[in-house]
Design a protein around this motif. Structure first.
Motif, PDB file in Angstrom:
ATOM      1  N   ILE A   1      46.533  53.891  75.547  1.00 43.74           N
ATOM      2  CA  ILE A   1      46.599  55.249  75.014  1.00 43.74           C
ATOM      3  C   ILE A   1      46.297  56.192  76.165  1.00 43.74           C
ATOM      4  CG2 ILE A   1      45.618  56.937  73.429  1.00 43.74           C
ATOM      5  CD1 ILE A   1      44.926  54.648  71.550  1.00 43.74           C
ATOM      6  N   VAL A   2      47.227  57.095  76.447  1.00 44.58           N
ATOM      7  CA  VAL A   2      47.077  58.048  77.552  1.00 44.58           C
ATOM      8  C   VAL A   2      46.972  59.448  76.966  1.00 44.58           C
ATOM      9  CG1 VAL A   2      48.162  59.041  79.608  1.00 44.58           C
ATOM     10  CG2 VAL A   2      48.362  56.578  79.144  1.00 44.58           C
ATOM     11  N   GLY A   3      45.904  60.140  77.317  1.00 49.00           N
ATOM     12  CA  GLY A   3      45.756  61.524  76.889  1.00 49.00           C
ATOM     13  C   GLY A   3      46.333  62.469  77.923  1.00 49.00           C
ATOM     14  N   THR A   4      47.146  63.420  77.469  1.00 49.55           N
ATOM     15  CA  THR A   4      47.651  64.457  78.363  1.00 49.55           C
ATOM     16  C   THR A   4      47.410  65.816  77.719  1.00 49.55           C
ATOM     17  OG1 THR A   4      49.906  64.502  77.453  1.00 49.55           O
ATOM     18  CG2 THR A   4      49.467  62.942  79.240  1.00 49.55           C
ATOM     19  N   HIS A   5      47.343  66.836  78.568  1.00 49.37           N
ATOM     20  CA  HIS A   5      47.065  68.186  78.080  1.00 49.37           C
ATOM     21  C   HIS A   5      47.840  69.156  78.943  1.00 49.37           C
ATOM     22  CE1 HIS A   5      45.094  71.549  76.322  1.00 49.37           C
ATOM     23  NE2 HIS A   5      44.227  71.769  77.292  1.00 49.37           N
ATOM     24  N   PHE A   6      48.716  69.937  78.331  1.00 43.13           N
ATOM     25  CA  PHE A   6      49.592  70.880  79.006  1.00 43.13           C
ATOM     26  C   PHE A   6      50.171  70.262  80.276  1.00 43.13           C
ATOM     27  CE2 PHE A   6      50.588  74.681  81.627  1.00 43.13           C
ATOM     28  CZ  PHE A   6      51.698  75.029  80.894  1.00 43.13           C
ATOM     29  N   ALA A   7      50.043  70.934  81.427  1.00 37.90           N
ATOM     30  CA  ALA A   7      50.682  70.486  82.661  1.00 37.90           C
ATOM     31  C   ALA A   7      50.007  71.161  83.841  1.00 37.90           C
ATOM     32  CB  ALA A   7      52.174  70.833  82.652  1.00 37.90           C
ATOM     33  N   ASN A   8      50.043  70.510  84.996  1.00 39.36           N
ATOM     34  CA  ASN A   8      49.517  71.179  86.182  1.00 39.36           C
ATOM     35  C   ASN A   8      50.574  72.129  86.749  1.00 39.36           C
ATOM     36  OD1 ASN A   8      51.269  69.649  87.911  1.00 39.36           O
ATOM     37  ND2 ASN A   8      49.751  67.992  88.032  1.00 39.36           N
TER      38      ASN A   8
ATOM     39  N   ASP B   1      37.679  68.412  91.957  1.00 38.31           N
ATOM     40  CA  ASP B   1      38.347  67.599  90.938  1.00 38.31           C
ATOM     41  C   ASP B   1      39.767  68.070  90.645  1.00 38.31           C
ATOM     42  OD1 ASP B   1      35.935  66.350  90.821  1.00 38.31           O
ATOM     43  OD2 ASP B   1      35.377  67.078  88.828  1.00 38.31           O
ATOM     44  N   GLY B   2      40.025  69.363  90.779  1.00 36.53           N
ATOM     45  CA  GLY B   2      41.325  69.895  90.392  1.00 36.53           C
ATOM     46  C   GLY B   2      42.372  69.914  91.464  1.00 36.53           C
ATOM     47  N   HIS B   3      42.051  69.473  92.665  1.00 33.57           N
ATOM     48  CA  HIS B   3      42.995  69.669  93.759  1.00 33.57           C
ATOM     49  C   HIS B   3      44.039  68.570  93.879  1.00 33.57           C
ATOM     50  CE1 HIS B   3      41.511  73.371  95.707  1.00 33.57           C
ATOM     51  NE2 HIS B   3      40.432  73.079  94.994  1.00 33.57           N
ATOM     52  N   ASP B   4      43.854  67.462  93.217  1.00 32.35           N
ATOM     53  CA  ASP B   4      44.912  66.459  93.119  1.00 32.35           C
ATOM     54  C   ASP B   4      45.749  66.704  91.866  1.00 32.35           C
ATOM     55  OD1 ASP B   4      46.277  63.983  93.897  1.00 32.35           O
ATOM     56  OD2 ASP B   4      45.345  63.142  92.106  1.00 32.35           O
ATOM     57  N   ASP B   5      45.100  67.159  90.826  1.00 30.56           N
ATOM     58  CA  ASP B   5      45.757  67.475  89.559  1.00 30.56           C
ATOM     59  C   ASP B   5      44.975  68.629  88.944  1.00 30.56           C
ATOM     60  OD1 ASP B   5      46.855  67.649  87.032  1.00 30.56           O
ATOM     61  OD2 ASP B   5      46.319  65.621  86.394  1.00 30.56           O
TER      62      ASP B   5
END
Length: 453
Positions: A361-368, A154-158
């Motif tokens: 509504i778009v949720g974002t959290h910190f950054a990759n 799951d984490g390898h694209d983002d």
């Protein structure tokens, strides 16, 4: 620690010298204690004082494991997650540490009855664990706060989508508000050479967060000419969001709470400003009842400023206090992008304005990883500048956190750790001189530390 600090401040060292310097068995860090987790029981969030729970004490020095680095911290900063940790809201962070230790076999050292806080840092690499090749002792670095295992597809694209994604210094131990810090080596980035230790330390969390929220395809992906409503535009997140919007060719509409803060955002290139305190906006009739009449009044003022345009994007982070009006004022087909809830996590809005207006509504959290590096590159190139308004010593960390909790600050508050004073650590004075007025723009606001944010 004094010998290490003296050597680093002298600048007269190389990799082999640092490798030979003994690492102390313990160091000073700003911690909260598990035994204090119930100390604010029954006390309202706004009345909890982080200065009462933040303790400066000696903690044992961790050994860097595979892929990790031990860094001598010259400076750090206060973020809202430091405040949340210190007032034990929404939950005490010790549960995060226990889950980390349980789910990742090598993370057992993080489960301790103390939690060293801090999600920002500038410093010098002292030791690296096995498998670290990019960094070596003596490298001057800053850190982003993404700690991730990348053991899931799951984490390898983002990498922010990895189920084992954590925020260093909040969901992990040994954060940046200390003399030493333990990080994954892939959190490290080059320190911008034209900045002091405290200036370099303050941008990592908030700037990377704002970059993902506004610039990245994972956020609003703003474009030339977009009208962007920015709440708290002179605060930690907002001061970077304002700069990013201006640099991207968007049209920021900056919401602030005082004439002084209006001056600050105008100095950053934002022409359209709403002083919510002067206008007397109250988006709630009482704690349970929103006031749509105030939403309409606020929307009308935005249109007056923009020549009739509603915001294409709303940069949302206050949460409960503002989410209802944010959804209302966004243009038809517009986007509300949210990364936090500093005024409360339980949001209320009228869903008719969302679905019938085809809004998102778009949720974002910190950054990759990539977004954090891009954000740091903008700092290093002088395209975006740190917004330090005040600097405290590590022994004053409780007072600094209290300022942020009370929203009695502008921009960012820096904390000196091993650096004995502000103004140290500059390696490129010529480039610095070219940008000095913009670097110091918020520093002038330190004369008014009690002004409400």
């Amino acid at each position: 620690m004094k010998d290490i600090a003296d050597l680093l401040l002298s600048g007269e060292y190389d990799t082999e010298q640092l490798r030979r310097v003994p690492i102390p068995e313990s160091f000073r860090g700003a911690v909260v204690l598990e035994e204090d987790a119930d100390m604010f029981a029954g006390i309202r969030t706004e009345s909890r004082d982080p200065a009462k729970s933040l303790t400066l004490c000696d903690v044992p020095t961790p050994e860097p494991g595979p892929g990790e680095a031990l860094v001598a911290v010259m400076a750090s900063s206060i973020n809202y997650n430091t405040v949340w940790s210190a007032i034990f809201e929404p939950v005490p962070t010790f549960g995060f540490l226990k889950r980390y230790a349980k789910s990742v076999p090598s993370a057992g050292i993080h489960d301790r009855p103390f939690h060293v806080l801090g999600s920002d840092m500038s410093g010098v690499v002292l030791r690296t664990g096995p498998g670290v090749h990019r960094w070596r002792p003596g490298d001057k670095v800053v850190a982003h706060c993404l700690s991730v295992e990348l053991s899931s597809p799951d984490g390898h694209d983002d990498s922010m989508l990895d189920p084992d994604q954590r925020i260093w210094g909040y969901e992990t131990n040994y954060g940046g508000l200390a003399q030493l810090s333990l990080v994954k080596a892939n959190q490290l980035m080059p320190k911008p050479g034209h900045l002091t230790w405290e200036e370099a330390a303050v941008s990592g969390l908030v700037h990377s967060t704002a970059y993902r929220q506004l610039i990245s395809r994972n956020g609003a992906n703003i474009k030339l000419g977009d009208v962007v409503l920015i709440w708290g535009a002179a605060g930690g997140l907002g001061s970077y969001a304002t700069q990013l919007a201006v640099r991207a060719g968007a049209i920021p509409v900056c919401v602030v709470s005082s004439p002084r803060k209006a001056e600050l955002v105008r100095a950053q290139g934002a022409d359209l400003v709403i002083d919510r305190a002067a206008e007397g906006y109250r988006f709630w009739k009482d704690p349970e009842t929103p006031d749509p009449g105030e939403w309409r009044r606020f929307g009308a003022q935005i249109r007056d400023l923009t020549g009739g345009d509603d915001p294409d994007v709303v940069f949302e982070h206050p949460g409960r206090e503002t989410m209802g009006v944010s959804v209302y004022v966004a243009r038809r087909g517009g986007t509300v992008v949210t990364c936090a809830s500093t005024s409360g996590y339980q949001h209320q809005y009228d869903n008719r304005y969302l679905w019938m207006g085809l809004k998102r509504i778009v949720g974002t959290h910190f950054a990759n990883y990539r977004e954090a590096w891009e954000a740091n590159r903008l700092i290093a190139k002088g395209a975006v500048h740190p917004t330090v308004s005040a600097v405290y010593g590590l022994d004053e960390v409780g007072r600094a956190a209290r300022q942020v909790h009370a929203n009695a600050h502008s921009g960012k508050i820096g904390v000196l750790c091993l650096a004995p004073g502000p103004g140290l650590g500059v390696d490129d004075p010529e480039f610095r001189a070219h940008h000095i007025d913009r670097i110091n723009r918020f520093r002038e606001d330190a004369a008014n530390p009690d002004e409400e944010g």
